[in-house]
Structures are given as C-alpha cells and as structure tokens.
Design an enzyme around this catalytic site. Structure first.
Site, PDB file in Angstrom:
ATOM      1  N   ASN A   9       1.414  45.422  -0.362  1.00 15.85           N
ATOM      2  CA  ASN A   9       2.140  46.042   0.746  1.00 15.85           C
ATOM      3  C   ASN A   9       3.495  45.350   0.825  1.00 15.85           C
ATOM      4  O   ASN A   9       3.579  44.213   1.280  1.00 15.85           O
ATOM      5  CB  ASN A   9       1.347  45.857   2.050  1.00 15.85           C
ATOM      6  CG  ASN A   9       2.115  46.337   3.261  1.00 15.85           C
ATOM      7  OD1 ASN A   9       3.155  46.973   3.138  1.00 15.85           O
ATOM      8  ND2 ASN A   9       1.579  46.034   4.447  1.00 15.85           N
ATOM      9  N   LYS A  11       5.904  46.019   2.692  1.00 13.08           N
ATOM     10  CA  LYS A  11       6.511  46.045   4.036  1.00 13.08           C
ATOM     11  C   LYS A  11       7.984  46.477   3.908  1.00 13.08           C
ATOM     12  O   LYS A  11       8.288  47.305   3.052  1.00 13.08           O
ATOM     13  CB  LYS A  11       6.320  44.693   4.729  1.00 13.08           C
ATOM     14  CG  LYS A  11       4.838  44.272   4.701  1.00 13.08           C
ATOM     15  CD  LYS A  11       4.485  43.132   5.588  1.00 13.08           C
ATOM     16  CE  LYS A  11       2.982  42.848   5.470  1.00 13.08           C
ATOM     17  NZ  LYS A  11       2.528  41.800   6.380  1.00 13.08           N
ATOM     18  N   HIS A  95      -1.804  49.698  10.028  1.00  6.37           N
ATOM     19  CA  HIS A  95      -1.529  48.274   9.824  1.00  6.37           C
ATOM     20  C   HIS A  95      -1.295  47.595  11.173  1.00  6.37           C
ATOM     21  O   HIS A  95      -0.719  48.209  12.081  1.00  6.37           O
ATOM     22  CB  HIS A  95      -0.304  48.105   8.915  1.00  6.37           C
ATOM     23  CG  HIS A  95      -0.135  46.702   8.440  1.00  6.37           C
ATOM     24  ND1 HIS A  95       0.440  45.731   9.222  1.00  6.37           N
ATOM     25  CD2 HIS A  95      -0.508  46.104   7.283  1.00  6.37           C
ATOM     26  CE1 HIS A  95       0.430  44.585   8.554  1.00  6.37           C
ATOM     27  NE2 HIS A  95      -0.141  44.787   7.381  1.00  6.37           N
ATOM     28  N   GLU A  97       0.852  45.524  12.095  1.00  2.00           N
ATOM     29  CA  GLU A  97       2.262  45.504  12.517  1.00  2.00           C
ATOM     30  C   GLU A  97       2.647  46.824  13.173  1.00  2.00           C
ATOM     31  O   GLU A  97       3.473  46.854  14.087  1.00  2.00           O
ATOM     32  CB  GLU A  97       3.164  45.183  11.308  1.00  2.00           C
ATOM     33  CG  GLU A  97       3.035  43.707  10.927  1.00  2.00           C
ATOM     34  CD  GLU A  97       3.265  43.404   9.455  1.00  2.00           C
ATOM     35  OE1 GLU A  97       3.788  44.263   8.718  1.00  2.00           O
ATOM     36  OE2 GLU A  97       2.899  42.290   9.030  1.00  2.00           O
ATOM     37  N   GLU A 167      -8.022  43.108   7.954  1.00  2.00           N
ATOM     38  CA  GLU A 167      -6.875  42.202   8.020  1.00  2.00           C
ATOM     39  C   GLU A 167      -6.875  41.507   9.380  1.00  2.00           C
ATOM     40  O   GLU A 167      -6.339  42.050  10.361  1.00  2.00           O
ATOM     41  CB  GLU A 167      -5.572  42.993   7.850  1.00  2.00           C
ATOM     42  CG  GLU A 167      -5.414  43.611   6.474  1.00  2.00           C
ATOM     43  CD  GLU A 167      -3.946  43.711   6.058  1.00  2.00           C
ATOM     44  OE1 GLU A 167      -3.653  43.334   4.912  1.00  2.00           O
ATOM     45  OE2 GLU A 167      -3.106  44.123   6.868  1.00  2.00           O
ATOM     46  N   GLY A 173       0.687  36.793   7.296  1.00  3.11           N
ATOM     47  CA  GLY A 173       1.991  36.131   7.250  1.00  3.11           C
ATOM     48  C   GLY A 173       1.997  34.719   7.819  1.00  3.11           C
ATOM     49  O   GLY A 173       3.054  34.141   8.047  1.00  3.11           O
ATOM     50  N   SER A 213      -2.503  36.672   4.144  1.00  4.76           N
ATOM     51  CA  SER A 213      -2.115  35.472   3.400  1.00  4.76           C
ATOM     52  C   SER A 213      -2.873  35.285   2.088  1.00  4.76           C
ATOM     53  O   SER A 213      -3.202  34.159   1.715  1.00  4.76           O
ATOM     54  CB  SER A 213      -2.248  34.223   4.277  1.00  4.76           C
ATOM     55  OG  SER A 213      -1.376  34.299   5.388  1.00  4.76           O
TER      56      SER A 213
HETATM   57  P1  13P Z   1       0.575  38.616   3.996  1.00  3.14           P
HETATM   58  O1  13P Z   1      -0.144  38.667   2.683  1.00  3.14           O
HETATM   59  O2  13P Z   1       2.050  38.407   3.870  1.00  3.14           O
HETATM   60  O3  13P Z   1      -0.093  37.699   4.963  1.00  3.14           O
HETATM   61  O4  13P Z   1       0.449  40.088   4.629  1.00  3.14           O
HETATM   62  C1  13P Z   1      -0.801  40.675   4.672  1.00  3.14           C
HETATM   63  C2  13P Z   1      -0.641  42.081   5.050  1.00  3.14           C
HETATM   64  O5  13P Z   1      -0.243  42.387   6.152  1.00  3.14           O
HETATM   65  C3  13P Z   1      -0.922  43.109   4.029  1.00  3.14           C
HETATM   66  O6  13P Z   1      -0.934  44.373   4.586  1.00  3.14           O
END
Ligand code: 13P
Length: 249
Positions: A9, A11, A95, A97, A167, A173, A213
């Site tokens: 992903n 982002k 997601h 976010e 997740e 993150g 992560s």
């Molecule tokens: P990270 O791997 O940067 O923690 O992000 C995970 C994520 O949100 C994947 O969709």
C-alpha cells in the site's frame, strides 16, 4: 490451502516517474516468486503507469479506495469501472486512515466493497482495533462490530471474492509490529466470525492478511503462522528491494 497474498500500500507516495523506476527494480526480484500473489496499490493517478510498467509480469495493480456509484455528479470521486478500465485488479477498502481522517463508516465500507465486486475488482477490506480498544480488552468486540457492520452483510458469493487485512491501528506506521501470537489470535477470532456467518468452507478459504509495520526481518515469523495468509505493507513497500525481500521472506 490458501495462497499467500503480499500487497503493498503505497498510500500517498510516489509520482509517475518514480512508479516506473520502482517496477524496473522490483520485477526482476519477484519473477520467480510463484509462492504468492503480489499486488501494488498505487495512488489513483499512477495506476496507468504502474499497470504499464507491470505488464506481462506476475504483479497486479490495485487502488486504495473506490466510490460506490458507477458515475454521476460526485466531484473528486473515482468509480469501479474507471479503475477496472485502466487495468486495476484490486482495491483496498476501509483502511484505518480512511476511517480516521475521512470518517469512513462500516456502511460505506460495505457499499464500496459491493461496488468493487460489481466492477470485477478484488477488494482487500481492512479492519483492526485502536490502541485504547486493545488496552481496554475490547479487541474482539471491535473486530466483531466492524465485521458485522460491513462485511457480514455481503452475500456468500460476494464474500468469497474478498481478502481481509487485519491491521491493528496501533501497529500502523509506528514500528510496533504485532507479534505472531497477537496477530494469530486476531486472525483466529476473525476466521471464527466468518465461519459463524458463512460456514466452515468459506472461512477456510478466506485469506486474512496482517498489516502494521511489516518489515523484512520479521516477515518470516509472521508467515510461519498458518492463520496468516499474507501481508499488507505500507512504508516498507515503497522501496523495491525491501518489498521484494518481504515477498520472498
Ligand atoms: P506500515 O507498514 O507503514 O505500518 O503501514 C501499514 C498499512 O497501513 C498498510 O495498509
């Protein structure tokens, strides 16, 4: 036996030129990686560049969201047929976010998932508990509520086309990966919810990815768990060498 699904992903990172350069490095590193399905979910505007760069390879391209109607006066939205039309095959939905910053609800997650399926896209639907839910002993209830508020309202035929990504929000993150034991417990709980709603066979074939992560050095430990069917990788998917070593753990 469930085939692993390793998804990146990106982002809101990378411009079109960086997208092409990424695939030039990444593809040779995963040509022999037939143990897993490999997906990169790029920002909308870079999907055509990613599809062109990945053409003829085993890597498929996805989006990071989709609107629930096919067309109309919805300024700024992107529909399933538009994504399928430029060669996207997958889409991340729900997601954390999006839930956190854009007030995404379970109802919207359901509508987006249905729209994705109608356009022939394969949804990767995300759910996971927040830190305060975990610390308050509310992880299972948070997952249950997200599952029943959205995914559980799909028909069985629709549900079998969906992959789930667990997740935990506190792991995204932050560098705090869930241990294989924590992830396994959550995946087991989710698979139990799926079994109750859709039966044993559907539960046994549903892929549940872990995200939060994920880095190359602990992918092996996560993938050694029979409950974990792949990874949804954020930061570490931005570098082609690092994501290839996750894919090839
Ligand atoms: P990270 O791997 O940067 O923690 O992000 C995970 C994520 O949100 C994947 O969709």
């Amino acid at each position: 036996m469930r085939k692993l699904l390793m998804a990146g992903n990106w982002k809101m990172y990378k411009a079109a030129g960086e997208t092409t350069a990424y695939f030039e490095k990444f593809l040779p590193l995963v040509t022999a990686s037939s143990h897993a399905d490999i997906v990169i979910c790029a920002p909308y505007v870079n999907i055509p560049a990613a599809v062109a760069a990945a053409a003829g390879s085993r890597v498929e391209i996805g989006a990071q969201n989709v609107f629930w109607l096919q067309e109309g006066a919805y300024t700024g939205e992107i529909s399933g047929p538009m994504l399928a039309g430029v060669g996207a095959r997958w889409v991340i939905i729900g997601h954390s976010e999006r839930r956190q910053y854009f007030h995404e609800t379970d109802e919207a997650v359901l509508k987006r998932t249905q729209a994705a399926l109608e356009s022939g896209l394969r949804p990767i639907v995300c759910l996971g508990e927040r830190l305060e839910e975990r610390e308050g002993g509310g992880t299972e209830e948070a997952l249950r509520a997200q599952f029943h508020g959205g995914l559980a309202r799909l028909s069985e035929q629709q549900f079998t086309r969906v992959a789930i990504a667990y997740e935990p929000v506190w792991a995204i993150g932050t560098g705090k990966t869930a241990t294989p034991e924590i992830a396994t417990d959550a995946h087991r709980h989710l698979r139990g919810l799926i079994e109750t709603r859709y039966g044993k066979q559907v539960a046994a074939q549903t892929r549940i990815l872990y995200g939060g992560s994920v880095k190359a050095d602990h992918t092996k430990g996560l993938m050694a768990q029979t409950e974990i069917d792949g990874a949804l990788v954020g930061g570490a998917s931005l570098d082609p060498v690092s994501f290839a070593s996750i894919v090839n753990f």
